[in-house]
Enzyme design. Structure first.
Site, PDB file in Angstrom:
ATOM      1  N   CYS A   1      -2.543   9.091   2.738  1.00 39.80           N
ATOM      2  CA  CYS A   1      -2.420   8.889   1.247  1.00 39.80           C
ATOM      3  C   CYS A   1      -2.963   9.299   0.378  1.00 39.80           C
ATOM      4  O   CYS A   1      -2.964   9.123  -1.117  1.00 39.80           O
ATOM      5  CB  CYS A   1      -1.625   6.810   2.005  1.00 39.80           C
ATOM      6  SG  CYS A   1      -3.045   6.161   2.217  1.00 39.80           S
TER       7      CYS A   1
ATOM      8  N   GLU B   1       0.716  -1.411  -0.034  1.00 43.15           N
ATOM      9  CA  GLU B   1      -0.038  -0.205   0.564  1.00 43.15           C
ATOM     10  C   GLU B   1       1.299   1.089  -0.154  1.00 43.15           C
ATOM     11  O   GLU B   1       1.087   1.667   1.009  1.00 43.15           O
ATOM     12  CB  GLU B   1      -0.989   0.125   1.463  1.00 43.15           C
ATOM     13  CG  GLU B   1      -2.178  -1.405   1.571  1.00 43.15           C
ATOM     14  CD  GLU B   1      -2.537  -1.255   0.639  1.00 43.15           C
ATOM     15  OE1 GLU B   1      -3.359  -0.357  -0.222  1.00 43.15           O
ATOM     16  OE2 GLU B   1      -3.609  -2.157  -0.445  1.00 43.15           O
TER      17      GLU B   1
HETATM   18  P1  NAD Z   1       7.619   5.026   4.819  1.00 42.47           P
HETATM   19  O1  NAD Z   1       7.630   4.310   3.946  1.00 42.47           O
HETATM   20  O2  NAD Z   1       9.165   6.266   5.211  1.00 42.47           O
HETATM   21  O3  NAD Z   1       8.314   4.080   5.789  1.00 42.47           O
HETATM   22  C1  NAD Z   1       6.964   3.387   5.909  1.00 42.47           C
HETATM   23  C2  NAD Z   1       7.104   2.252   7.224  1.00 42.47           C
HETATM   24  O4  NAD Z   1       8.776   1.486   6.631  1.00 42.47           O
HETATM   25  C3  NAD Z   1       8.308   2.878   8.673  1.00 42.47           C
HETATM   26  O5  NAD Z   1       7.842   1.711   8.934  1.00 42.47           O
HETATM   27  C4  NAD Z   1       9.263   3.409   8.589  1.00 42.47           C
HETATM   28  O6  NAD Z   1      10.121   2.630   9.571  1.00 42.47           O
HETATM   29  C5  NAD Z   1       9.893   1.660   7.787  1.00 42.47           C
HETATM   30  N1  NAD Z   1      11.325   1.825   6.716  1.00 42.47           N
HETATM   31  C6  NAD Z   1      11.386   3.265   6.356  1.00 42.47           C
HETATM   32  N2  NAD Z   1      12.620   2.324   5.585  1.00 42.47           N
HETATM   33  C7  NAD Z   1      12.584   0.852   5.388  1.00 42.47           C
HETATM   34  C8  NAD Z   1      13.558   0.016   4.613  1.00 42.47           C
HETATM   35  N3  NAD Z   1      14.544   0.275   4.245  1.00 42.47           N
HETATM   36  N4  NAD Z   1      12.999  -1.060   5.160  1.00 42.47           N
HETATM   37  C9  NAD Z   1      12.068  -1.081   5.471  1.00 42.47           C
HETATM   38  N5  NAD Z   1      11.142  -0.884   5.971  1.00 42.47           N
HETATM   39  C10 NAD Z   1      11.506   0.697   5.748  1.00 42.47           C
HETATM   40  O7  NAD Z   1       6.785   6.284   5.101  1.00 42.47           O
HETATM   41  P2  NAD Z   1       6.127   6.662   5.902  1.00 42.47           P
HETATM   42  O8  NAD Z   1       6.466   8.133   6.047  1.00 42.47           O
HETATM   43  O9  NAD Z   1       5.953   6.272   6.949  1.00 42.47           O
HETATM   44  O10 NAD Z   1       4.235   6.986   5.464  1.00 42.47           O
HETATM   45  C11 NAD Z   1       4.055   8.033   4.650  1.00 42.47           C
HETATM   46  C12 NAD Z   1       3.563   7.042   3.524  1.00 42.47           C
HETATM   47  O11 NAD Z   1       2.593   6.418   3.191  1.00 42.47           O
HETATM   48  C13 NAD Z   1       3.028   8.117   2.069  1.00 42.47           C
HETATM   49  O12 NAD Z   1       4.046   7.373   1.116  1.00 42.47           O
HETATM   50  C14 NAD Z   1       1.654   7.948   2.151  1.00 42.47           C
HETATM   51  O13 NAD Z   1       1.340   7.694   0.960  1.00 42.47           O
HETATM   52  C15 NAD Z   1       1.743   5.589   2.262  1.00 42.47           C
HETATM   53  N6  NAD Z   1       1.004   5.888   2.725  1.00 42.47           N
HETATM   54  C16 NAD Z   1       0.014   4.930   1.767  1.00 42.47           C
HETATM   55  C17 NAD Z   1      -1.332   4.717   2.679  1.00 42.47           C
HETATM   56  C18 NAD Z   1      -1.752   2.827   1.498  1.00 42.47           C
HETATM   57  O14 NAD Z   1      -2.915   2.907   2.308  1.00 42.47           O
HETATM   58  N7  NAD Z   1      -1.656   3.519   0.097  1.00 42.47           N
HETATM   59  C19 NAD Z   1      -1.333   4.003   3.999  1.00 42.47           C
HETATM   60  C20 NAD Z   1      -0.988   4.756   4.663  1.00 42.47           C
HETATM   61  C21 NAD Z   1       0.524   5.554   4.002  1.00 42.47           C
END
Ligand code: NAD
Length: 492
Positions: A299, A265
């Protein structure tokens, strides 16, 4: 007695005990190296908790435990798992005030939204609890005769659930609910900025009867290193990630090594289209919700508001009136509509997107500044004349900036809407049912909201296409993301 890796937070309705450790094999404990990281309140920049910072060994131990109990949990009856989830639903409603308060403290979202998020999380858990005992397999004749085709669902295996900070409870609830219902053991990793809602959720699932080892929580300040190590283990059979497209594609590459089942997602760039025949006041009210909910850190936010020219002046006037009514403040304060952004980085990103757009000719018609003093506040902002090529239009804003674009026709609006690598959600406002359905079919997104600014529902398949992801959460297929469809051929 409360173990040392818990903390107590004060709320107007009383003291709230919150676990802060790792949850491995049914017990809360500190990280093996005793490291912790701080969690901040974005409304005043104070530290509210120190949370266990898992070592690599801790994470791998959590996976080992999840792997060890997979068979036992995966062969429990669907009724048993359903009953546990039903108890979790009841506990979420009982603990709603506590969880909402802690979520608002750690993330900044207004209390009313936080309560709504607890409710939605409970609704997802309820949905999966109802769904799993009703799942059906198949029994049919092979078309050429001679044998029978039987199909059944089995759990895919130990599942790694990685969640973002913007919906700290519901993103985990809709994954863990489906995974546990399907019979998968779970290793959940919340975002370091907002782990406490997940801590409370994990304790709640334990209280509801999820057995030792079936549910494990690791928190870490170094997600990439730890995830890489976990993803390299063939015992891990599933990754379900919600977060940015950049991290999602990294995880997909890692998943490829073991052909691991993946659900993603990812980010969005939602168009909010107002067609010429729409009611401008209704559309403006919808756009304000789709844009400013969670201070725009959503998102499925309205990232580009695309309005047909003939209705643009009326829409703009109604929208500005709505924005003027928004109250900004700490999420835990009564009546607040827009809380702080989650941290300083997020606020800087938003500021930069706005400055770049202004450099390219955009005009600020409301708000436009970060608030001085402690806390990561940014005024609800409305921008006109931004270019559809500017970063404000092509990137996820993830902040309280609404940018209004004008289109000459519905065709042009839809073409502009589709001009993005993302495809999570689109919104269309129109009173013409034919135009609504035609637009919905042409829009390149996994979900479309017609005359409504919110689409998520446990009974509906939530998910994106293109760079916005793979797979669905909720609906009839959400649980199948955590199952394999086993085919058994029987000679008779
Ligand atoms: P992010 O990708 O920075 O982090 C998400 C998660 O991934 C966190 O738990 C983080 O610690 C972890 N993470 C970071 N780097 C990683 C790596 N290299 N390997 C594995 N895990 C890692 O995103 P964010 O800033 O926390 O959230 C915002 C983003 O999430 C936005 O792009 C938003 O659109 C998206 N989002 C999507 C949905 C959906 O349902 N499509 C819902 C909510 C948020």
């Amino acid at each position: 007695m409360k173990p040392s890796n818990w903390t107590t937070l004060s709320a107007p309705h009383g003291q709230i005990d919150v676990p802060t450790g790792l949850f491995i094999g049914g017990e809360w404990r500190s990280a093996s190296n005793s490291n912790t990281f701080d969690v901040q309140n974005p409304a005043d920049e104070t530290v509210i908790a120190a949370v266990a910072d898992a070592s690599l060994e801790d994470a791998l131990e959590a996976l080992e435990v999840a792997t060890r109990v997979q068979n036992e949990w995966g062969t429990t009856t669907t009724r048993h798992r359903s009953n546990i989830l039903r108890r979790a639903y009841d506990l979420l409603l009982e603990r709603k005030e506590d969880i909402a308060w802690v979520m608002s403290l750690e993330m900044g979202k207004p209390l009313a939204e936080a309560r709504g998020e607890v409710q939605v999380s409970a609704d997802y858990i309820q949905w999966y609890s109802e769904q799993v005992p009703q799942q059906r397999g198949g029994y049919s004749d092979a078309p050429n005769g001679g044998y029978k085709i039987i199909t059944t669902h089995q759990p895919v295996g130990p599942s790694y659930l990685v969640t973002p900070w913007n919906f700290p409870l519901s993103m985990g609830a809709r994954k863990a609910g489906a995974a546990l219902a399907a019979g998968c053991t779970v290793l959940i990793k919340p975002a370091a900025l907002t782990p406490l809602s997940t801590h409370m959720f994990v304790q709640l699932l334990h209280d509801a009867g999820v057995p030792q080892g079936a549910l494990n929580l690791i928190t870490t300040s170094s997600a990439s290193g730890q995830s890489k190590a976990l993803m390299s283990r063939p015992t891990l059979r599933k990754v379900s990630f919600t977060g940015s497209t950049a991290v999602g594609t990294t995880l997909l590459k890692q998943a490829a090594d073991h052909v691991m089942t993946s659900s993603m997602e990812l980010g969005g760039n939602g168009p909010f289209i107002v067609l010429s025949d729409a009611d401008p006041v209704e559309a403006a009210a919808g756009a304000a919700v789709a844009k400013f909910r969670n201070a725009g850190q959503v998102c499925v936010a309205a990232n580009r508001i695309i309005v047909e020219k003939s209705v643009a002046p009326a829409f703009r006037e109604a929208f500005l009136a709505k924005v003027a009514q928004l109250k900004v403040g700490p999420g835990t304060e009564d009546g607040v509509d827009v809380g702080p952004l989650v941290d300083g980085n997020q606020r800087n990103n938003v500021q930069k997107l706005l400055e770049d757009a202004i450099d390219q000719g955009a005009v600020v018609i409301a708000g436009g500044e970060a608030a001085p003093g402690a806390g990561y506040f940014f005024a609800p902002t409305v921008v006109a004349n931004a270019s559809l090529d500017s970063a404000l239009a092509t990137k996820e804003i993830f902040g309280p900036i609404a940018s209004i674009y004008e289109a000459e026709s519905d065709d042009q609006a839809i073409e502009a809407a589709n001009n993005t690598p993302f495809g999570l959600v689109s919104y269309v406002y129109t009173r013409d049912i034919t135009k609504a359905i035609q637009a919905a079919e042409r829009l390149e997104s996994g979900m479309v909201g017609i005359n409504r600014p919110v689409v998520a529902d446990p009974a509906a398949p939530f998910g994106g296409i293109k760079a916005s992801g793979l797979g669905k959460e909720g609906g009839h297929s959400g649980i199948e993301e955590y199952q394999i469809e086993k085919y058994i051929a029987v000679t008779v």
